[in-house]
Design a protein around this motif. Structure first.
Motif, PDB file in Angstrom:
ATOM      1  N   ASP A  27      -7.211 144.042  15.762  1.00  0.00           N
ATOM      2  CA  ASP A  27      -7.406 145.438  15.433  1.00  0.00           C
ATOM      3  C   ASP A  27      -6.242 146.090  16.064  1.00  0.00           C
ATOM      4  OD1 ASP A  27      -8.002 145.662  18.131  1.00  0.00           O
ATOM      5  OD2 ASP A  27     -10.149 145.622  18.062  1.00  0.00           O
ATOM      6  N   SER A  28      -6.234 147.386  15.731  1.00  0.00           N
ATOM      7  CA  SER A  28      -5.030 148.433  16.316  1.00  0.00           C
ATOM      8  C   SER A  28      -4.895 148.194  17.699  1.00  0.00           C
ATOM      9  CB  SER A  28      -5.200 149.654  16.096  1.00  0.00           C
ATOM     10  OG  SER A  28      -6.528 150.177  16.350  1.00  0.00           O
ATOM     11  N   MET A  29      -5.957 147.768  18.580  1.00  0.00           N
ATOM     12  CA  MET A  29      -6.111 147.784  19.913  1.00  0.00           C
ATOM     13  C   MET A  29      -5.137 146.501  20.240  1.00  0.00           C
ATOM     14  SD  MET A  29      -6.924 150.597  21.176  1.00  0.00           S
ATOM     15  CE  MET A  29      -6.939 150.414  23.079  1.00  0.00           C
ATOM     16  N   SER A  30      -5.645 145.414  19.681  1.00  0.00           N
ATOM     17  CA  SER A  30      -5.015 144.034  20.021  1.00  0.00           C
ATOM     18  C   SER A  30      -3.510 143.732  19.457  1.00  0.00           C
ATOM     19  CB  SER A  30      -5.907 142.907  19.371  1.00  0.00           C
ATOM     20  OG  SER A  30      -6.010 142.947  18.012  1.00  0.00           O
ATOM     21  N   VAL A  31      -3.111 144.627  18.634  1.00  0.00           N
ATOM     22  CA  VAL A  31      -1.799 144.416  18.029  1.00  0.00           C
ATOM     23  C   VAL A  31      -0.696 144.368  19.236  1.00  0.00           C
ATOM     24  CG1 VAL A  31       0.038 145.602  16.605  1.00  0.00           C
ATOM     25  CG2 VAL A  31      -2.094 145.131  15.676  1.00  0.00           C
TER      26      VAL A  31
ATOM     27  N   ARG B 216       0.825 130.118  17.431  1.00  0.00           N
ATOM     28  CA  ARG B 216      -0.177 129.740  17.349  1.00  0.00           C
ATOM     29  C   ARG B 216      -1.040 129.809  18.669  1.00  0.00           C
ATOM     30  NH1 ARG B 216      -1.446 127.454  12.438  1.00  0.00           N
ATOM     31  NH2 ARG B 216       0.459 126.753  11.242  1.00  0.00           N
ATOM     32  N   GLN B 217      -0.428 129.429  19.673  1.00  0.00           N
ATOM     33  CA  GLN B 217      -1.095 129.513  21.041  1.00  0.00           C
ATOM     34  C   GLN B 217      -1.184 130.934  21.440  1.00  0.00           C
ATOM     35  OE1 GLN B 217      -2.153 126.709  22.912  1.00  0.00           O
ATOM     36  NE2 GLN B 217      -3.263 128.423  23.683  1.00  0.00           N
ATOM     37  N   ILE B 218      -0.090 131.862  21.229  1.00  0.00           N
ATOM     38  CA  ILE B 218      -0.205 133.471  21.470  1.00  0.00           C
ATOM     39  C   ILE B 218      -1.435 134.112  20.680  1.00  0.00           C
ATOM     40  CG2 ILE B 218       0.946 135.506  21.430  1.00  0.00           C
ATOM     41  CD1 ILE B 218       3.545 133.803  21.551  1.00  0.00           C
ATOM     42  N   LEU B 219      -1.659 133.626  19.471  1.00  0.00           N
ATOM     43  CA  LEU B 219      -2.591 134.480  18.803  1.00  0.00           C
ATOM     44  C   LEU B 219      -3.953 133.852  19.290  1.00  0.00           C
ATOM     45  CD1 LEU B 219      -1.071 133.877  15.186  1.00  0.00           C
ATOM     46  CD2 LEU B 219      -1.875 136.009  16.120  1.00  0.00           C
ATOM     47  N   ALA B 220      -4.204 132.411  19.353  1.00  0.00           N
ATOM     48  CA  ALA B 220      -5.347 132.024  20.141  1.00  0.00           C
ATOM     49  C   ALA B 220      -5.759 132.554  21.556  1.00  0.00           C
ATOM     50  CB  ALA B 220      -5.308 130.553  20.400  1.00  0.00           C
TER      51      ALA B 220
ATOM     52  N   ILE C 205      12.906 141.312  22.248  1.00  0.00           N
ATOM     53  CA  ILE C 205      12.377 142.810  22.362  1.00  0.00           C
ATOM     54  C   ILE C 205      11.910 142.835  20.579  1.00  0.00           C
ATOM     55  CG2 ILE C 205      12.777 144.882  22.730  1.00  0.00           C
ATOM     56  CD1 ILE C 205      12.644 143.082  25.204  1.00  0.00           C
ATOM     57  N   ILE C 206      10.950 143.356  20.624  1.00  0.00           N
ATOM     58  CA  ILE C 206      10.273 143.930  19.267  1.00  0.00           C
ATOM     59  C   ILE C 206      10.502 145.483  19.356  1.00  0.00           C
ATOM     60  CG2 ILE C 206       8.488 144.264  17.641  1.00  0.00           C
ATOM     61  CD1 ILE C 206       7.187 141.579  18.972  1.00  0.00           C
ATOM     62  N   GLU C 207      11.474 146.038  18.430  1.00  0.00           N
ATOM     63  CA  GLU C 207      11.642 147.596  18.391  1.00  0.00           C
ATOM     64  C   GLU C 207      10.412 147.977  17.667  1.00  0.00           C
ATOM     65  OE1 GLU C 207      14.118 148.810  20.119  1.00  0.00           O
ATOM     66  OE2 GLU C 207      15.250 146.856  20.566  1.00  0.00           O
ATOM     67  N   ASP C 208      10.394 149.389  17.950  1.00  0.00           N
ATOM     68  CA  ASP C 208       9.115 150.064  17.213  1.00  0.00           C
ATOM     69  C   ASP C 208       9.413 150.034  15.685  1.00  0.00           C
ATOM     70  OD1 ASP C 208       7.870 150.420  19.684  1.00  0.00           O
ATOM     71  OD2 ASP C 208       8.561 152.617  19.930  1.00  0.00           O
TER      72      ASP C 208
ATOM     73  N   LEU D  12       2.015 141.649  20.449  1.00  0.00           N
ATOM     74  CA  LEU D  12       3.373 141.715  20.285  1.00  0.00           C
ATOM     75  C   LEU D  12       4.062 141.758  21.720  1.00  0.00           C
ATOM     76  CD1 LEU D  12       3.627 144.910  17.739  1.00  0.00           C
ATOM     77  CD2 LEU D  12       4.003 142.487  17.421  1.00  0.00           C
ATOM     78  N   THR D  13       3.362 142.157  22.554  1.00  0.00           N
ATOM     79  CA  THR D  13       3.802 142.015  23.959  1.00  0.00           C
ATOM     80  C   THR D  13       3.905 140.721  24.308  1.00  0.00           C
ATOM     81  OG1 THR D  13       2.667 144.245  24.530  1.00  0.00           O
ATOM     82  CG2 THR D  13       3.337 142.899  26.631  1.00  0.00           C
ATOM     83  N   GLU D  14       3.096 139.789  23.989  1.00  0.00           N
ATOM     84  CA  GLU D  14       2.788 138.390  24.572  1.00  0.00           C
ATOM     85  C   GLU D  14       4.031 137.683  23.856  1.00  0.00           C
ATOM     86  OE1 GLU D  14       1.144 136.147  26.614  1.00  0.00           O
ATOM     87  OE2 GLU D  14       0.703 138.108  27.503  1.00  0.00           O
ATOM     88  N   MET D  15       4.339 138.059  22.640  1.00  0.00           N
ATOM     89  CA  MET D  15       5.201 137.385  21.689  1.00  0.00           C
ATOM     90  C   MET D  15       6.651 137.642  22.443  1.00  0.00           C
ATOM     91  SD  MET D  15       4.351 138.216  17.603  1.00  0.00           S
ATOM     92  CE  MET D  15       5.997 137.650  17.069  1.00  0.00           C
TER      93      MET D  15
END
Length: 85
Positions: free
Chosen positions: A41-45, A10-14, A59-62, A49-52
């Motif tokens: 939007d596509s730019m903020s995705v 929730r904090q990351i989204l905020a 690590i989030i794989e493509d 993901l990087t903040e997560m």
């Protein structure tokens, strides 16, 4: 280290989307994200993901990123919990 994944997410989204704490606190599993929140939007995705990755320590794989991942708050939270399990 036992982190509260729900509160962290929730904090990351905020932080990333510039949403109010009140708005994010009201999210439930069914709350729509991509396509429902104009801020996501596509730019903020990529930023989200990087903040997560940075804050939650995985690590989030493509190939893990698809429409379902960002469909709802519940799906994003379930993904984060699975990555940390």
């Amino acid at each position: 280290m036992n982190i509260d994944i729900d509160q962290s997410l929730r904090q990351i989204l905020a932080d990333v989307l510039g949403l109010s704490a009140t708005q994010v606190a009201a999210f439930d599993a069914e709350t729509g994200l991509f396509g429902h929140l104009p801020e996501l939007d596509s730019m903020s995705v990529a930023g989200l993901l990087t903040e997560m990755e940075d804050r939650l320590g995985f690590i989030i794989e493509d190939d893990e990123v698809d429409g379902e991942l960002l469909e709802s708050y519940g799906s994003l939270l379930a993904f984060a919990r699975a990555k940390l399990a």
